[in-house]
Design a protein around this motif. Structure first.
Motif, mmCIF file in Angstrom:
data_model
loop_
_atom_site.group_PDB
_atom_site.id
_atom_site.type_symbol
_atom_site.label_atom_id
_atom_site.label_comp_id
_atom_site.label_asym_id
_atom_site.label_seq_id
_atom_site.Cartn_x
_atom_site.Cartn_y
_atom_site.Cartn_z
ATOM 1 N N GLN A 106 -37.922 60.754 -38.983
ATOM 2 C CA GLN A 106 -38.887 60.776 -37.868
ATOM 3 C C GLN A 106 -40.185 60.113 -38.331
ATOM 4 N N ASP A 107 -40.424 58.913 -37.838
ATOM 5 C CA ASP A 107 -41.684 58.196 -38.086
ATOM 6 C C ASP A 107 -42.426 58.126 -36.755
ATOM 7 N N ILE A 108 -43.493 58.872 -36.628
ATOM 8 C CA ILE A 108 -44.181 59.008 -35.339
ATOM 9 C C ILE A 108 -45.477 58.215 -35.342
ATOM 10 N N GLY A 109 -45.606 57.295 -34.389
ATOM 11 C CA GLY A 109 -46.826 56.529 -34.211
ATOM 12 C C GLY A 109 -47.826 57.315 -33.374
ATOM 13 N N VAL A 110 -49.102 57.224 -33.743
ATOM 14 C CA VAL A 110 -50.168 57.917 -33.012
ATOM 15 C C VAL A 110 -51.141 56.854 -32.489
ATOM 16 N N ALA A 111 -51.242 56.733 -31.178
ATOM 17 C CA ALA A 111 -52.104 55.711 -30.582
ATOM 18 C C ALA A 111 -53.573 56.029 -30.861
ATOM 19 N N VAL A 132 -50.744 66.043 -41.708
ATOM 20 C CA VAL A 132 -50.815 65.301 -40.446
ATOM 21 C C VAL A 132 -52.268 65.113 -40.025
ATOM 22 N N GLU A 133 -53.047 66.190 -40.056
ATOM 23 C CA GLU A 133 -54.448 66.130 -39.614
ATOM 24 C C GLU A 133 -55.272 65.189 -40.500
ATOM 25 N N LYS A 134 -55.076 65.282 -41.814
ATOM 26 C CA LYS A 134 -55.819 64.412 -42.735
ATOM 27 C C LYS A 134 -55.491 62.942 -42.497
ATOM 28 N N THR A 135 -54.206 62.662 -42.334
ATOM 29 C CA THR A 135 -53.782 61.270 -42.158
ATOM 30 C C THR A 135 -54.297 60.703 -40.848
ATOM 31 N N ILE A 136 -54.283 61.501 -39.783
ATOM 32 C CA ILE A 136 -54.745 61.023 -38.475
ATOM 33 C C ILE A 136 -56.247 60.736 -38.512
ATOM 34 N N VAL A 137 -57.014 61.602 -39.159
ATOM 35 C CA VAL A 137 -58.461 61.368 -39.294
ATOM 36 C C VAL A 137 -58.710 60.073 -40.061
ATOM 37 N N ASP A 138 -57.942 59.863 -41.134
ATOM 38 C CA ASP A 138 -58.086 58.650 -41.932
ATOM 39 C C ASP A 138 -57.710 57.413 -41.118
ATOM 40 N N PHE A 139 -56.602 57.515 -40.351
ATOM 41 C CA PHE A 139 -56.181 56.406 -39.498
ATOM 42 C C PHE A 139 -57.274 56.044 -38.503
ATOM 43 N N GLY A 140 -57.839 57.063 -37.856
ATOM 44 C CA GLY A 140 -58.862 56.827 -36.836
ATOM 45 C C GLY A 140 -60.083 56.121 -37.397
ATOM 46 N N LEU A 169 -47.146 57.651 -38.790
ATOM 47 C CA LEU A 169 -46.959 58.734 -39.752
ATOM 48 C C LEU A 169 -45.507 58.717 -40.211
ATOM 49 N N ARG A 170 -45.275 58.608 -41.521
ATOM 50 C CA ARG A 170 -43.919 58.484 -42.054
ATOM 51 C C ARG A 170 -43.338 59.849 -42.407
ATOM 52 N N ASP A 171 -42.053 60.041 -42.079
ATOM 53 C CA ASP A 171 -41.320 61.267 -42.434
ATOM 54 C C ASP A 171 -42.099 62.507 -42.027
ATOM 55 N N THR A 172 -42.429 62.597 -40.760
ATOM 56 C CA THR A 172 -43.254 63.713 -40.278
ATOM 57 C C THR A 172 -42.560 65.062 -40.422
ATOM 58 N N ARG A 229 -61.083 52.045 -36.559
ATOM 59 C CA ARG A 229 -62.348 51.629 -35.946
ATOM 60 C C ARG A 229 -63.110 50.643 -36.836
ATOM 61 N N ASP A 230 -62.852 50.717 -38.168
ATOM 62 C CA ASP A 230 -63.500 49.783 -39.094
ATOM 63 C C ASP A 230 -62.673 48.525 -39.318
ATOM 64 N N GLY A 231 -61.492 48.464 -38.683
ATOM 65 C CA GLY A 231 -60.613 47.310 -38.859
ATOM 66 C C GLY A 231 -59.989 47.234 -40.235
ATOM 67 N N LYS A 232 -59.778 48.395 -40.884
ATOM 68 C CA LYS A 232 -59.298 48.419 -42.265
ATOM 69 C C LYS A 232 -57.830 48.821 -42.387
ATOM 70 N N LEU A 233 -57.134 49.012 -41.260
ATOM 71 C CA LEU A 233 -55.736 49.418 -41.339
ATOM 72 C C LEU A 233 -54.877 48.272 -41.866
ATOM 73 N N GLY A 234 -53.896 48.612 -42.699
ATOM 74 C CA GLY A 234 -52.972 47.602 -43.205
ATOM 75 C C GLY A 234 -51.858 47.335 -42.211
ATOM 76 N N ILE A 235 -51.265 46.153 -42.302
ATOM 77 C CA ILE A 235 -50.186 45.782 -41.380
ATOM 78 C C ILE A 235 -48.988 46.695 -41.546
ATOM 79 N N ASP A 236 -48.653 47.047 -42.804
ATOM 80 C CA ASP A 236 -47.497 47.897 -43.048
ATOM 81 C C ASP A 236 -47.666 49.282 -42.442
#
Length: 514
Positions: A376-381, A404-412, A393-396, A416-423
């Motif tokens: 289960q790899d779940i994408g969070v818009a 989950v909460e830590k990763t989502i905060v980091d993603f957000g 989120l990999r292997d949820t 917003r800073d445009g720092k997400l990797g393509i992978d």
């Protein structure tokens, strides 16, 4: 000996393309890897660059012609060879520009080519979004020189050493391919060369003259032409300081600043428009090109609606139990995990459990094949200023709520800073989107292909509900599940959504796996 210019190798799904634009004319000199012609297919615009340095001698496929994969488009001859007058003139012009650019380069040591990053296979090209440094401006090693915007992320190009930019070869707004040369960098050049770089921009203009365009009797550099269009200026009121009265980007910036080139009326408007009654007050309009990310979002959303048999089922969930649990443990949770306890962790865990019980919802369609995923790899818009991105989120199923909460905060934050990797935005077997944070009470989310379902969360709204024969005010949330009816039957979709509802209304089920 002449070198053939061939169309790129088209993917299997692309049968042919159309010659969209030639950026060089016969007789023009070209550098190796310089953009010569663009081929437009039904999916992407492909750039064809010069395989060797020389002079464009033949154009064998005119603009508008239909071409096949690897078809010969033209030929390049030797730059120094005795050819036509055009070749000779182009060679002289090239030499003159080379001397001008050489004189404008900041003095320093070793030279480097500043290249675009290596793009993954899923990304064909990018756009030079912003240059953070000017020619001659001193920079430190690893300092950001430019941003490259792709249809998924913004990639940063950093300085290879301490020094300065000697020449910018790809202006803002230009399209570049993977590892394309963006600029020339000189070690040790810098602050004392600022005045030299200023004169450099006037003499070489950091643009090829072949890309100039004549507007209203005046010659505009490409960057200047773009700014004139953006600000809707009257070209005749702008004084050019470049070679032969050429209008540079700096000239337009000055005109914008002092407001001396505003149009009194739109001269290009048709006669009927000019005769229309005047409207009091300012009625400003601004036309800007759609970003690559926005273009990709638009394309994928339309594609999803055109290719999937999309249907949406709704339900509602009483959030009272989750809210009570959150209120009871939020302080303890924060101390233990150094992150806040939100609602998304509960939804991700509930969705992971439901996906295990309904494997069709966790599957994807690949042509005529169904791909069942054993994970289960779940994408969070995540909403950003540039548009919507969906980090995954990999292997949820193996993640704790705190993870989950830590990763989502980091993603957000990084989105917003445009720092997400393509992978981090590739893959995903299911997606969750939360319109409730913006106040949405109910909506119909669109599937993220090739996935077959997406869960929509909404605003928690207190409503009167019948509980054990009595009317009570309960915190309710509408849930929406959009799914591809080609893959998922209505029965499975409804039961999947009911499972999520039951797990959230009784969170102990998540611990007991019942």
């Amino acid at each position: 000996m002449a070198t053939e210019i061939k169309a790129p190798t088209f993917p299997e799904s692309v049968a042919e393309g159309t010659v969209a634009a030639w950026h060089k004319k016969p007789g023009d000199s070209v550098e190796r890897d310089e953009l010569i012609v663009e081929i437009e297919t039904d999916k992407v615009v492909l750039e064809v660059v010069a395989p060797e340095a020389g002079t464009l001698t033949d154009v064998m496929a005119e603009e508008g012609d239909t071409v096949e994969s690897e078809q010969v488009l033209g030929k390049i001859g030797e730059a120094s060879g005795a050819g036509s007058k055009k070749e000779s003139a182009a060679s002289d012009d090239s030499a003159e520009k080379a001397e001008s650019k050489e004189a404008a380069k900041p003095a320093g040591g070793k030279q480097h080519d500043v290249k675009a990053p290596s793009f993954p296979e899923s990304i064909q090209e990018g756009t030079v979004a912003t240059w953070h440094k000017k020619v001659g401006e001193a920079v430190k090693r690893d300092e950001v020189l430019a941003d490259i915007e792709t249809d998924k992320v913004v990639l940063e190009v950093v300085a290879p050493a301490d020094g300065a930019l000697a020449e910018i070869k790809a202006e803002e707004g230009s399209q570049v391919e993977s590892e394309a040369i963006l600029a020339t960098f000189v070690e040790g050049g810098g602050s004392d060369q600022a005045s030299a770089s200023s004169s450099s921009s006037a003499s070489s203009d950091a643009d090829d003259e072949g890309a100039d365009e004549k507007v209203g009797g005046k010659v505009l550099a490409p960057a200047a032409r773009k700014m004139v269009a953006e600000h809707d200026l009257d070209v005749s009121k702008i004084e050019g300081t470049g070679k032969g009265g050429r209008i540079l980007k700096e000239d337009v910036q000055k005109a914008v600043k002092d407001g001396s080139a505003k149009k009194a009326a739109k001269s290009s408007a048709p006669a009927k428009a000019a005769a229309a009654p005047a409207v009091e007050g300012e009625r400003a309009e601004k036309r800007v090109p759609m970003s690559r990310l926005r273009q990709t979002i638009a394309k994928r959303l339309v594609q999803a609606q055109q290719t999937a048999a999309m249907l949406t089922t709704y339900n509602e969930v009483d959030m009272g139990a989750v809210m009570s649990l959150r209120a009871q443990y939020k302080d303890t949770f924060l101390k233990a995990h150094d992150t806040k306890l939100g609602f998304m962790g509960f939804f991700v865990k509930a969705a992971s459990e439901a996906l295990k019980r309904f494997p069709d919802v966790n599957a994807s369609i690949d042509g005529t094949d169904i791909v069942y995923h054993g994970y289960q790899d779940i994408g969070v818009a995540v909403s950003t200023d540039r548009g919507l991105v969906v980090p995954v989120l990999r292997d949820t199923d193996n993640m704790k709520i705190a993870d989950v909460e830590k990763t989502i905060v980091d993603f957000g934050k990084r989105a917003r800073d445009g720092k997400l990797g393509i992978d981090e935005m590739q893959g995903g077997t299911f997606t969750i989107t939360n319109g409730g944070i913006f106040g949405s009470l109910m909506s119909t989310p669109i599937i993220n292909p090739p996935q077959t379902a997406i869960l929509g969360m909404h605003k928690i709204q207190e409503r009167p509900m019948a509980v054990n024969g009595k009317v009570e005010i309960r915190p309710m949330m509408y849930l929406a599940l959009s799914y591809d009816h080609r893959m998922i039957d209505g029965k499975d979709a409804v039961q999947f959504l009911v499972t999520i509802k039951e797990l959230l209304e009784d969170p102990a089920r998540l611990l007991l796996d019942v």
